[in-house]
Write a protein that holds these residues in place. Structure first.
Motif, PDB file in Angstrom:
ATOM      1  N   GLY A 420      24.671  60.810   7.978  1.00 24.86           N
ATOM      2  CA  GLY A 420      26.064  60.595   7.613  1.00 24.86           C
ATOM      3  C   GLY A 420      27.023  61.236   8.595  1.00 24.86           C
ATOM      4  N   LEU A 421      26.688  62.444   9.053  1.00 25.20           N
ATOM      5  CA  LEU A 421      27.538  63.121  10.034  1.00 25.20           C
ATOM      6  C   LEU A 421      27.567  62.369  11.360  1.00 25.20           C
ATOM      7  CD1 LEU A 421      26.725  66.926   9.520  1.00 25.20           C
ATOM      8  CD2 LEU A 421      28.816  65.712   8.924  1.00 25.20           C
ATOM      9  N   VAL A 422      26.412  61.933  11.826  1.00 22.85           N
ATOM     10  CA  VAL A 422      26.348  61.205  13.101  1.00 22.85           C
ATOM     11  C   VAL A 422      27.135  59.903  13.003  1.00 22.85           C
ATOM     12  CG1 VAL A 422      24.826  59.981  14.689  1.00 22.85           C
ATOM     13  CG2 VAL A 422      24.156  62.230  13.803  1.00 22.85           C
ATOM     14  N   ALA A 423      26.930  59.154  11.912  1.00 26.34           N
ATOM     15  CA  ALA A 423      27.641  57.884  11.736  1.00 26.34           C
ATOM     16  C   ALA A 423      29.147  58.111  11.642  1.00 26.34           C
ATOM     17  CB  ALA A 423      27.128  57.168  10.487  1.00 26.34           C
ATOM     18  N   GLY A 424      29.554  59.128  10.875  1.00 28.07           N
ATOM     19  CA  GLY A 424      30.976  59.419  10.713  1.00 28.07           C
ATOM     20  C   GLY A 424      31.641  59.809  12.012  1.00 28.07           C
ATOM     21  N   MET A 425      30.974  60.673  12.792  1.00 24.09           N
ATOM     22  CA  MET A 425      31.556  61.096  14.061  1.00 24.09           C
ATOM     23  C   MET A 425      31.657  59.938  15.046  1.00 24.09           C
ATOM     24  SD  MET A 425      32.423  64.199  13.642  1.00 24.09           S
ATOM     25  CE  MET A 425      32.712  63.709  11.936  1.00 24.09           C
ATOM     26  N   TRP A 426      30.642  59.066  15.039  1.00 19.26           N
ATOM     27  CA  TRP A 426      30.683  57.915  15.942  1.00 19.26           C
ATOM     28  C   TRP A 426      31.846  56.995  15.595  1.00 19.26           C
ATOM     29  CZ3 TRP A 426      29.998  52.696  14.586  1.00 19.26           C
ATOM     30  CH2 TRP A 426      30.035  51.809  15.672  1.00 19.26           C
ATOM     31  N   MET A 427      32.028  56.712  14.313  1.00 16.05           N
ATOM     32  CA  MET A 427      33.121  55.829  13.914  1.00 16.05           C
ATOM     33  C   MET A 427      34.481  56.441  14.233  1.00 16.05           C
ATOM     34  SD  MET A 427      31.835  54.016  10.354  1.00 16.05           S
ATOM     35  CE  MET A 427      30.980  55.427   9.655  1.00 16.05           C
ATOM     36  N   LEU A 428      34.654  57.727  13.961  1.00 14.26           N
ATOM     37  CA  LEU A 428      35.923  58.385  14.282  1.00 14.26           C
ATOM     38  C   LEU A 428      36.184  58.359  15.789  1.00 14.26           C
ATOM     39  CD1 LEU A 428      35.783  61.490  11.908  1.00 14.26           C
ATOM     40  CD2 LEU A 428      37.349  59.563  11.728  1.00 14.26           C
ATOM     41  N   TYR A 429      35.130  58.508  16.563  1.00 13.75           N
ATOM     42  CA  TYR A 429      35.270  58.511  18.018  1.00 13.75           C
ATOM     43  C   TYR A 429      35.762  57.166  18.545  1.00 13.75           C
ATOM     44  CZ  TYR A 429      34.009  58.977  22.963  1.00 13.75           C
ATOM     45  OH  TYR A 429      34.044  59.013  24.337  1.00 13.75           O
ATOM     46  N   THR A 430      35.388  56.092  17.885  1.00 14.91           N
ATOM     47  CA  THR A 430      35.741  54.748  18.372  1.00 14.91           C
ATOM     48  C   THR A 430      37.124  54.292  17.944  1.00 14.91           C
ATOM     49  OG1 THR A 430      34.760  53.648  16.427  1.00 14.91           O
ATOM     50  CG2 THR A 430      33.305  54.079  18.322  1.00 14.91           C
ATOM     51  N   ILE A 431      37.812  55.076  17.114  1.00 15.68           N
ATOM     52  CA  ILE A 431      39.119  54.648  16.603  1.00 15.68           C
ATOM     53  C   ILE A 431      40.228  55.153  17.519  1.00 15.68           C
ATOM     54  CG2 ILE A 431      40.738  54.780  14.673  1.00 15.68           C
ATOM     55  CD1 ILE A 431      38.340  55.170  12.828  1.00 15.68           C
ATOM     56  N   PRO A 432      41.007  54.256  18.133  1.00 18.01           N
ATOM     57  CA  PRO A 432      42.106  54.682  19.010  1.00 18.01           C
ATOM     58  C   PRO A 432      43.408  54.824  18.230  1.00 18.01           C
ATOM     59  CG  PRO A 432      41.842  52.315  19.187  1.00 18.01           C
ATOM     60  CD  PRO A 432      40.811  52.786  18.184  1.00 18.01           C
ATOM     61  N   ASN A 433      44.367  55.484  18.835  1.00 17.26           N
ATOM     62  CA  ASN A 433      45.731  55.544  18.305  1.00 17.26           C
ATOM     63  C   ASN A 433      46.658  55.093  19.431  1.00 17.26           C
ATOM     64  OD1 ASN A 433      48.366  56.333  17.495  1.00 17.26           O
ATOM     65  ND2 ASN A 433      47.494  57.859  16.101  1.00 17.26           N
ATOM     66  N   VAL A 434      47.007  53.802  19.385  1.00 10.62           N
ATOM     67  CA  VAL A 434      47.810  53.220  20.460  1.00 10.62           C
ATOM     68  C   VAL A 434      49.178  53.877  20.553  1.00 10.62           C
ATOM     69  CG1 VAL A 434      48.817  51.090  21.346  1.00 10.62           C
ATOM     70  CG2 VAL A 434      46.583  51.038  20.207  1.00 10.62           C
ATOM     71  N   ALA A 435      49.770  54.183  19.369  1.00 11.75           N
ATOM     72  CA  ALA A 435      51.118  54.742  19.357  1.00 11.75           C
ATOM     73  C   ALA A 435      51.184  56.081  20.088  1.00 11.75           C
ATOM     74  CB  ALA A 435      51.605  54.906  17.920  1.00 11.75           C
ATOM     75  N   LYS A 436      50.112  56.888  19.983  1.00  9.44           N
ATOM     76  CA  LYS A 436      50.099  58.199  20.618  1.00  9.44           C
ATOM     77  C   LYS A 436      49.316  58.200  21.925  1.00  9.44           C
ATOM     78  CE  LYS A 436      50.622  60.769  16.276  1.00  9.44           C
ATOM     79  NZ  LYS A 436      50.041  61.800  15.391  1.00  9.44           N
ATOM     80  N   GLY A 437      48.799  57.022  22.320  1.00  2.00           N
ATOM     81  CA  GLY A 437      48.070  56.930  23.583  1.00  2.00           C
ATOM     82  C   GLY A 437      46.730  57.631  23.558  1.00  2.00           C
ATOM     83  N   LYS A 438      46.079  57.669  22.387  1.00  2.44           N
ATOM     84  CA  LYS A 438      44.791  58.342  22.261  1.00  2.44           C
ATOM     85  C   LYS A 438      43.690  57.290  22.130  1.00  2.44           C
ATOM     86  CE  LYS A 438      44.616  61.991  19.657  1.00  2.44           C
ATOM     87  NZ  LYS A 438      44.696  62.904  18.497  1.00  2.44           N
ATOM     88  N   ALA A 445      40.771  54.882   9.737  1.00  5.58           N
ATOM     89  CA  ALA A 445      40.569  53.506   9.278  1.00  5.58           C
ATOM     90  C   ALA A 445      39.689  52.766  10.283  1.00  5.58           C
ATOM     91  CB  ALA A 445      41.914  52.798   9.120  1.00  5.58           C
ATOM     92  N   PHE A 446      38.461  52.464   9.880  1.00  5.79           N
ATOM     93  CA  PHE A 446      37.491  51.808  10.768  1.00  5.79           C
ATOM     94  C   PHE A 446      37.583  50.299  10.618  1.00  5.79           C
ATOM     95  CE2 PHE A 446      33.199  50.233  11.802  1.00  5.79           C
ATOM     96  CZ  PHE A 446      33.058  50.752  13.079  1.00  5.79           C
ATOM     97  N   ASP A 447      37.709  49.598  11.729  1.00  2.00           N
ATOM     98  CA  ASP A 447      37.825  48.137  11.747  1.00  2.00           C
ATOM     99  C   ASP A 447      36.460  47.518  11.431  1.00  2.00           C
ATOM    100  OD1 ASP A 447      38.351  45.493  12.159  1.00  2.00           O
ATOM    101  OD2 ASP A 447      39.001  45.700  14.248  1.00  2.00           O
ATOM    102  N   LEU A 448      36.376  46.778  10.311  1.00  2.00           N
ATOM    103  CA  LEU A 448      35.108  46.167   9.928  1.00  2.00           C
ATOM    104  C   LEU A 448      34.660  45.101  10.914  1.00  2.00           C
ATOM    105  CD1 LEU A 448      35.544  45.843   6.047  1.00  2.00           C
ATOM    106  CD2 LEU A 448      34.164  47.488   7.311  1.00  2.00           C
ATOM    107  N   GLY A 449      35.604  44.593  11.729  1.00  2.00           N
ATOM    108  CA  GLY A 449      35.231  43.629  12.751  1.00  2.00           C
ATOM    109  C   GLY A 449      34.249  44.194  13.747  1.00  2.00           C
ATOM    110  N   LYS A 450      34.231  45.536  13.938  1.00  6.09           N
ATOM    111  CA  LYS A 450      33.302  46.169  14.864  1.00  6.09           C
ATOM    112  C   LYS A 450      31.855  46.097  14.369  1.00  6.09           C
ATOM    113  CE  LYS A 450      36.705  49.459  16.688  1.00  6.09           C
ATOM    114  NZ  LYS A 450      37.074  50.889  16.837  1.00  6.09           N
ATOM    115  N   LEU A 451      31.702  45.793  13.077  1.00  2.74           N
ATOM    116  CA  LEU A 451      30.359  45.654  12.506  1.00  2.74           C
ATOM    117  C   LEU A 451      29.914  44.203  12.479  1.00  2.74           C
ATOM    118  CD1 LEU A 451      30.644  48.144   9.500  1.00  2.74           C
ATOM    119  CD2 LEU A 451      29.720  48.577  11.784  1.00  2.74           C
ATOM    120  N   GLY A 452      30.693  43.326  13.133  1.00  2.00           N
ATOM    121  CA  GLY A 452      30.337  41.918  13.192  1.00  2.00           C
ATOM    122  C   GLY A 452      30.879  41.076  12.060  1.00  2.00           C
ATOM    123  N   LEU A 453      31.728  41.650  11.200  1.00  2.00           N
ATOM    124  CA  LEU A 453      32.304  40.908  10.086  1.00  2.00           C
ATOM    125  C   LEU A 453      33.565  40.183  10.534  1.00  2.00           C
ATOM    126  CD1 LEU A 453      31.909  43.604   7.271  1.00  2.00           C
ATOM    127  CD2 LEU A 453      30.360  41.717   7.822  1.00  2.00           C
TER     128      LEU A 453
END
Length: 515
Positions: A420-438, A445-453
């Motif tokens: 759970g920790l590995v999965a959670g950290m990976w998902m958080l790592y892949t989430i950008p913040n365009v407004a803050k340039g991160k 909020a993880f985009d379900l499209g990244k899981l092929g949905l």
């Protein structure tokens, strides 16, 4: 009041975790009400929830349903933790896991998880104080350092009794300020209709899809899962458990779980301050050249209230930081003492030695929290709290479900925790913040499209990580049971989870001097 608390309900000795860390386990309904309320509704909540509503609209109100959903869950589960803890003398949730599953390793994982998740939470209490100081035009970090030196001194001397006593003042101040705000400010702005119209007009001009006074189709699922995940996580935090274990009996917990949603009503009013700030035309102050949305509420109070009442409101935010910070540092110190120091460093430690170590560690934790603010980017600290919520959720199978069932195998629980920790950290790592340039760790909020949905919907990372945790724990248990792998011994009994005050099985505490 923090120093006076050392003499309030004073026992014969404070040299034990039962007295220093849990207030003698003797708090009644009113004290517990203020203690848990002061613990859960923090200064960061006071400034961050309205700031989120100011920036994102309806999405910021997720805090209201989550603090309503949590209490029925706690009503059913934590009374069982109270009982088994009082029978066996448990001080931390990791103590319970150690006895329930016969696994020092799993208990260590729960303890380290609790400490790691709590540290940034303590640091974030300073964000509220910083927002007030920024609005007042005070530069430098010396006021925060002074505040936490005082906090460290009275917590070291008085233990949990200090925040319990100060919580009375904190909650009264916050109730007064918020009630006056929702009655006074909208009247000066032209009424609630104008407040909502101004907010919608602002959101209509911004391109962000989450903006608006209503949710849209893409963020409704994330809103619901964020509320549910936050509710499941809230009472897994060690400081929340500390407030519950300090209660006198099971009925105290039941009454509080029935009455604490009153705080949720106030939280809803606090969230509305974000919309009032929009209608008032308030602009966030800048910190290091960047807009600091956490200053929205202090600036709103400065613009709308007479100076004397604005000062009272600032005091409410400030003391609202010191109460939970004290409880959190005590809870983190208790975890280190009972589940690391005594388990691995000094097995024959006396109660006096345990109390001394906890006092020292509580000081170290506070120093670490101050350094987080002084040395790190405040935005990064807030991201750490976001990560903390995902992390603490991974203890739910061992702690939360462990109170209801012994079905899970100890090794499977440990594997699920890690997955759970590995999965959670990976998902958080892949989430950008365009407004803050991160590019990474830009949200939860993880985009379900990244899981092929084929969808644009998003889901709270914590719930997805917890699903991975539970799947691994369940599958691992089936495999280990089939292989007849040795499991740990359960040191608790069925009746231990129903024991109450006066039961001969409940650990005998010297509470006569504290009642």
């Amino acid at each position: 009041m923090g120093f006076v608390a050392a003499r309030w309900r004073r026992p014969d000795t404070m040299h034990s975790l039962d007295e220093w860390g849990l207030g003698g386990r003797s708090f009644g309904s009113w004290i517990t009400w203020f203690l848990i309320g002061g613990d859960l509704y923090t200064a960061y909540t006071f400034v961050a929830v309205p700031a989120l509503v100011f920036g994102a609209g309806a999405a910021g109100f997720y805090a209201v349903p989550y603090t309503i959903v949590v209490y029925p869950l706690v009503f059913l589960v934590l009374i069982r933790l109270w009982s088994v803890s009082h029978v066996h003398g448990f001080v931390t949730p990791a103590d319970f896991v150690r006895a329930r599953f016969g696994s020092p390793g799993l208990a260590l994982a729960v303890a380290v998880t609790g400490i790691v998740a709590t540290m940034p939470y303590i640091a974030l209490q300073l964000v509220g104080i910083q927002a007030v100081l920024t609005a007042m035009g005070v530069s430098g970090h010396w006021p925060i350092v002074i505040a936490f030196v005082i906090l460290a001194a009275y917590t070291y001397q008085s233990g949990l009794r200090a925040p319990a006593l100060i919580a009375f003042v904190k909650d009264v101040l916050i109730y007064v300020v918020i009630i006056v705000a929702v009655l006074y400010i909208p009247g000066k702005l032209g009424g609630w209709g104008h407040v909502f119209d101004a907010a919608q007009a602002k959101f209509d001009k911004t391109p962000a899809p989450a903006d608006g006074v209503l949710l849209n189709g893409t963020n409704q699922l994330n809103y619901a899962m964020l509320a549910l995940g936050s509710a499941l996580a809230l009472f897994l935090y060690p400081h929340s458990v500390t407030g519950v274990l300090a209660s006198r009996n099971r009925n105290v917990i039941k009454r509080n779980m029935a009455a604490l949603p009153a705080y949720s009503f106030v939280l809803g009013l606090i969230a509305l301050l974000g919309l009032m700030a929009i209608a008032a035309g308030v602009k966030p102050l800048t910190t290091d050249g960047k807009p600091d949305t956490n200053t929205i509420v202090p600036v709103l109070f400065d613009h709308m209230f007479p100076s004397w009442f604005a000062g009272l409101a600032y005091a409410a935010i400030g003391i609202g930081a010191l109460v939970p910070a004290a409880i959190m540092s005590i809870a983190a110190a208790n975890l280190f003492t009972r589940n690391i120091y005594k388990e691995y460093l000094k097995r024959d430690a006396t109660e006096r030695q345990e109390a001394t170590v906890s006092k020292i560690v509580s000081l170290v934790v506070k120093v670490g929290a101050v350094l987080c603010i002084l040395l790190l980017d405040p935005e990064f600290s807030i991201d750490l709290q976001l990560i903390g919520g995902v992390i603490i959720l991974q203890t739910l199978p061992a702690v939360g479900l462990g109170l209801l069932t012994r079905w899970f195998h100890r090794w499977a629980l440990l594997a699920g925790w890690a997955a759970g920790l590995v999965a959670g950290m990976w998902m958080l790592y892949t989430i950008p913040n365009v407004a803050k340039g991160k590019e990474h760790f830009g949200g939860s909020a993880f985009d379900l499209g990244k899981l092929g949905l084929d969808t644009k919907m998003t889901v709270y990372v914590g719930m997805l990580a917890l699903a991975v945790n539970l799947a691994v724990a369940a599958a691992g248990t089936l495999v280990l049971r089939a292989a007849k792998a040795a499991d740990g011994e359960d040191a608790t009994g069925v009746d231990d989870y129903l024991a109450d005050e006066g039961d001969p099985r409940v650990k005998d505490l010297d509470v006569a001097a504290s009642t």
